[in-house]
Design a protein around this motif. Structure first.
Motif, PDB file in Angstrom:
ATOM      1  N   GLY A   1      32.683  39.580  43.699  1.00  0.00           N
ATOM      2  CA  GLY A   1      31.414  40.306  43.789  1.00  0.00           C
ATOM      3  C   GLY A   1      30.544  39.836  44.933  1.00  0.00           C
ATOM      4  O   GLY A   1      29.314  39.859  44.832  1.00  0.00           O
ATOM      5  N   GLY A   2      31.171  39.392  46.015  1.00  0.00           N
ATOM      6  CA  GLY A   2      30.392  38.968  47.178  1.00  0.00           C
ATOM      7  C   GLY A   2      30.095  37.488  47.225  1.00  0.00           C
ATOM      8  O   GLY A   2      29.487  37.015  48.189  1.00  0.00           O
TER       9      GLY A   2
ATOM     10  N   ALA B   1      30.653  40.556  56.110  1.00  0.00           N
ATOM     11  CA  ALA B   1      29.437  41.361  56.227  1.00  0.00           C
ATOM     12  C   ALA B   1      28.403  40.853  55.227  1.00  0.00           C
ATOM     13  O   ALA B   1      28.739  40.551  54.086  1.00  0.00           O
ATOM     14  CB  ALA B   1      29.748  42.827  55.958  1.00  0.00           C
TER      15      ALA B   1
ATOM     16  N   ALA C   1      25.131  41.999  53.325  1.00  0.00           N
ATOM     17  CA  ALA C   1      24.410  43.233  53.011  1.00  0.00           C
ATOM     18  C   ALA C   1      23.194  42.914  52.161  1.00  0.00           C
ATOM     19  O   ALA C   1      23.161  41.931  51.434  1.00  0.00           O
ATOM     20  CB  ALA C   1      25.326  44.202  52.278  1.00  0.00           C
TER      21      ALA C   1
ATOM     22  N   THR D   1      25.389  35.593  47.936  1.00  0.00           N
ATOM     23  CA  THR D   1      24.161  36.379  48.053  1.00  0.00           C
ATOM     24  C   THR D   1      23.660  36.729  46.663  1.00  0.00           C
ATOM     25  O   THR D   1      24.442  37.127  45.803  1.00  0.00           O
ATOM     26  CB  THR D   1      24.417  37.669  48.852  1.00  0.00           C
ATOM     27  OG1 THR D   1      24.820  37.326  50.181  1.00  0.00           O
ATOM     28  CG2 THR D   1      23.166  38.532  48.928  1.00  0.00           C
TER      29      THR D   1
ATOM     30  N   SER E   1      20.616  39.067  44.745  1.00  0.00           N
ATOM     31  CA  SER E   1      19.718  40.172  45.055  1.00  0.00           C
ATOM     32  C   SER E   1      19.186  40.788  43.769  1.00  0.00           C
ATOM     33  O   SER E   1      19.882  40.830  42.756  1.00  0.00           O
ATOM     34  CB  SER E   1      20.460  41.238  45.869  1.00  0.00           C
ATOM     35  OG  SER E   1      19.621  42.339  46.119  1.00  0.00           O
TER      36      SER E   1
ATOM     37  N   ALA F   1      35.261  41.136  53.907  1.00  0.00           N
ATOM     38  CA  ALA F   1      34.553  41.131  52.625  1.00  0.00           C
ATOM     39  C   ALA F   1      33.067  41.289  52.895  1.00  0.00           C
ATOM     40  O   ALA F   1      32.608  41.090  54.016  1.00  0.00           O
ATOM     41  CB  ALA F   1      34.818  39.844  51.862  1.00  0.00           C
ATOM     42  N   THR F   2      32.352  41.658  51.869  1.00  0.00           N
ATOM     43  CA  THR F   2      30.911  41.827  51.975  1.00  0.00           C
ATOM     44  C   THR F   2      30.219  40.953  50.950  1.00  0.00           C
ATOM     45  O   THR F   2      30.623  40.903  49.794  1.00  0.00           O
ATOM     46  CB  THR F   2      30.516  43.295  51.725  1.00  0.00           C
ATOM     47  OG1 THR F   2      31.158  44.122  52.699  1.00  0.00           O
ATOM     48  CG2 THR F   2      29.011  43.484  51.816  1.00  0.00           C
ATOM     49  N   SER F   3      29.186  40.251  51.386  1.00  0.00           N
ATOM     50  CA  SER F   3      28.356  39.490  50.464  1.00  0.00           C
ATOM     51  C   SER F   3      27.011  40.185  50.383  1.00  0.00           C
ATOM     52  O   SER F   3      26.255  40.203  51.342  1.00  0.00           O
ATOM     53  CB  SER F   3      28.190  38.051  50.962  1.00  0.00           C
ATOM     54  OG  SER F   3      27.473  37.289  50.026  1.00  0.00           O
ATOM     55  N   GLY F   4      26.748  40.772  49.234  1.00  0.00           N
ATOM     56  CA  GLY F   4      25.528  41.556  49.147  1.00  0.00           C
ATOM     57  C   GLY F   4      24.936  41.579  47.759  1.00  0.00           C
ATOM     58  O   GLY F   4      24.757  42.632  47.178  1.00  0.00           O
ATOM     59  N   GLY F   5      24.676  40.421  47.222  1.00  0.00           N
ATOM     60  CA  GLY F   5      24.114  40.387  45.880  1.00  0.00           C
ATOM     61  C   GLY F   5      25.163  40.819  44.897  1.00  0.00           C
ATOM     62  O   GLY F   5      26.243  40.266  44.851  1.00  0.00           O
TER      63      GLY F   5
ATOM     64  N   GLY G   1      27.689  42.363  44.792  1.00  0.00           N
ATOM     65  CA  GLY G   1      28.307  42.748  46.042  1.00  0.00           C
ATOM     66  C   GLY G   1      29.255  43.918  45.996  1.00  0.00           C
ATOM     67  O   GLY G   1      30.130  44.004  45.156  1.00  0.00           O
TER      68      GLY G   1
END
Lengths: 338, 119
Positions: A206-207, A223, A225, A248, A250, B80-84, B86
């Protein structure tokens, strides 16, 4: 104060789960590009992604990741009736003998609480239940308002852990959400690298991302976000991760309605209510994903003190305010918006 | 020029001495090589540790470096993406392995519209 915890390395292994095991979703979807392989599946109520080079023997890495995720789910899930944590919550006793794995997960959570001065606190479980987050997030829907109003967390100091013996006061509910997913990424990346013994591995839950072994040239491109909203999810920045981890937190995702008000899942232990500070998204890089996860969550909770607190840790961090303003700390690289 | 006849015993002793010196020399060379390997390994590890210590987690801007080993792939697009909570699906992946000169775009689609996590 340093974030100090040593992971257990010799934990008995579970068999790799078959697809459909609770907590683990359908089989991996896989893609090979030049030089690397990537696979993804649903797991632990989120998405697990593994990137590896060389692409050969990816199945070995995926089996190792499956084992770690299944084990963590059985140990620490709040949402599985048969998890070790749920059994402890149901069993009133002054002391509980834990598996090594759950003892490690709780010790990491307590270390994070100590390190953050209580900004993250595993005793927020009761507050989350009172807010309505008492089941897997995907299952939360319109429901009667829980009878209990959120209240300040009992406090991590009320929990004792000596070796594998847990002392948990009656009624205290643990939630390891601020560290467990990071711990899962750390465990999975290390296990996947260990089983292959070459190249490099990236694991994202999950990031929450951990890497092991040697990265691609210049580091793993990741990335960053600001939002999980599919309509607004263009990455703000691409950074390269060579070692350690990136997480991260959020408040833009995991929101639901409670009594006509929208709430989110990052709880301030001091009030028992969702954190209401000026930052909506915080990303942190650290030596371990558990630490990065704890730091990013703590910064959201710290509110107006977040910059000072995060600067004090020396960790690279990126904070995004509710008005979109971005603040970079600790050597976080400048970068363009894509 | 007159040459003195060589005493056979003296010649054998001389030959033995030479062989021993050569053996010592070989062992010394082997030991020096081993020490060099160990020392190089130590400093390689030490410099790696120092690099890690200098940055708790190695995080840098978006452009790859230029020092490519012959084995490491060159990956140019986020994996990959890190976005809360995510979102990590549907990331386009393109890599540029040394010497290939080509890139292959690939897309992972899981069919899930929301991917979240507790973070």
């Amino acid at each position: 104060m340093a974030f100090s915890v040593r992971y257990t390395t010799d934990i008995p292994r579970l068999n790799s789960p078959a697809p459909g095991v609770p907590g683990i979703g359908p089989a991996w979807s896989r893609v090979d590009a030049e030089g690397i392989a990537i696979a993804e599946r649903a797991a632990l109520g989120t998405t697990a992604r593994v990137a590896a080079w060389p692409p050969e023997d990816l199945d070995l890495a995926l089996a190792a990741v499956d084992t770690e995720l299944e084990r963590l789910d059985r140990q620490a899930s709040r949402f599985r009736d048969d998890s070790e944590l749920s059994l402890i919550h149901r069993e009133p006793a002054p002391a509980h003998r834990l598996s090594l794995g759950l003892a490690e997960a709780i010790s990491v959570a307590l270390a994070a609480a100590r390190w953050t001065g209580g900004l993250v606190d595993p005793t927020v479980g009761g507050a989350l239940i009172a807010l309505g987050y008492d089941r897997d997030f995907a299952a939360i829907g319109p429901a009667p308002v829980p009878a209990d109003r959120p209240a300040p967390a009992p406090g991590w100091q009320s929990v004792t852990l000596e070796g594998t013996v847990l002392g948990l006061p009656a009624g205290v509910r643990l939630d390891l959400g601020a560290t467990a997913k990071g711990l899962g990424s750390d465990r999975a990346a290390a296990a996947a690298y260990r089983v292959r013994g070459r190249g490099g591995i990236l694991v994202s839950l999950g990031g929450d991302i951990a890497v092991a072994g040697q990265p691609p040239v210049g580091g793993w491109p990741v990335a960053v976000a600001d939002s999980s909203d599919p309509g607004r999810r263009a990455p703000d920045q691409v950074v390269r991760l060579t070692t350690g981890a990136l997480a991260t937190s959020s408040v833009t995702g995991r929101r639901w309605q409670r009594d006509g008000h929208q709430v989110h899942h990052i709880v301030d232990p001091r009030t028992g209510w969702p954190a209401a500070g000026p930052w909506r998204t915080v990303s942190v890089a650290a030596a371990s994903c558990a630490q990065a996860n704890a730091a990013s969550t703590a910064a959201i909770v710290a509110g107006h003190d977040a910059e000072a607190w995060l600067a004090g840790t020396g960790l690279p961090g990126r904070l995004v305010a509710h008005d979109g303003a971005v603040r970079l700390l600790g050597g976080w690289p400048e970068g363009r918006r894509d | 020029m007159d040459q003195q006849p060589q005493d056979p015993r003296a010649a054998r002793a001389r030959a033995r001495g030479l062989r021993q010196v050569r053996r010592w020399s070989n062992w010394t060379a082997a030991a020096l090589i081993a020490m060099t390997v160990v020392t190089t390994g130590y400093f390689a590890r030490a410099s790696h540790s120092a690099a890690v210590a200098a940055s708790a987690a190695g995080v840098a801007g978006g452009q790859p470096g230029t020092s490519a080993s012959t084995h490491q792939p060159c990956v140019s697009v986020p994996v990959a993406t890190s976005g809360g909570s995510g979102v990590t699906s549907q990331t386009v992946v393109r890599s540029c392995g040394p010497g290939t000169g080509t890139s292959v775009p690939a897309v992972i689609t899981t069919g899930r519209t929301y991917e979240g996590g507790d973070s």
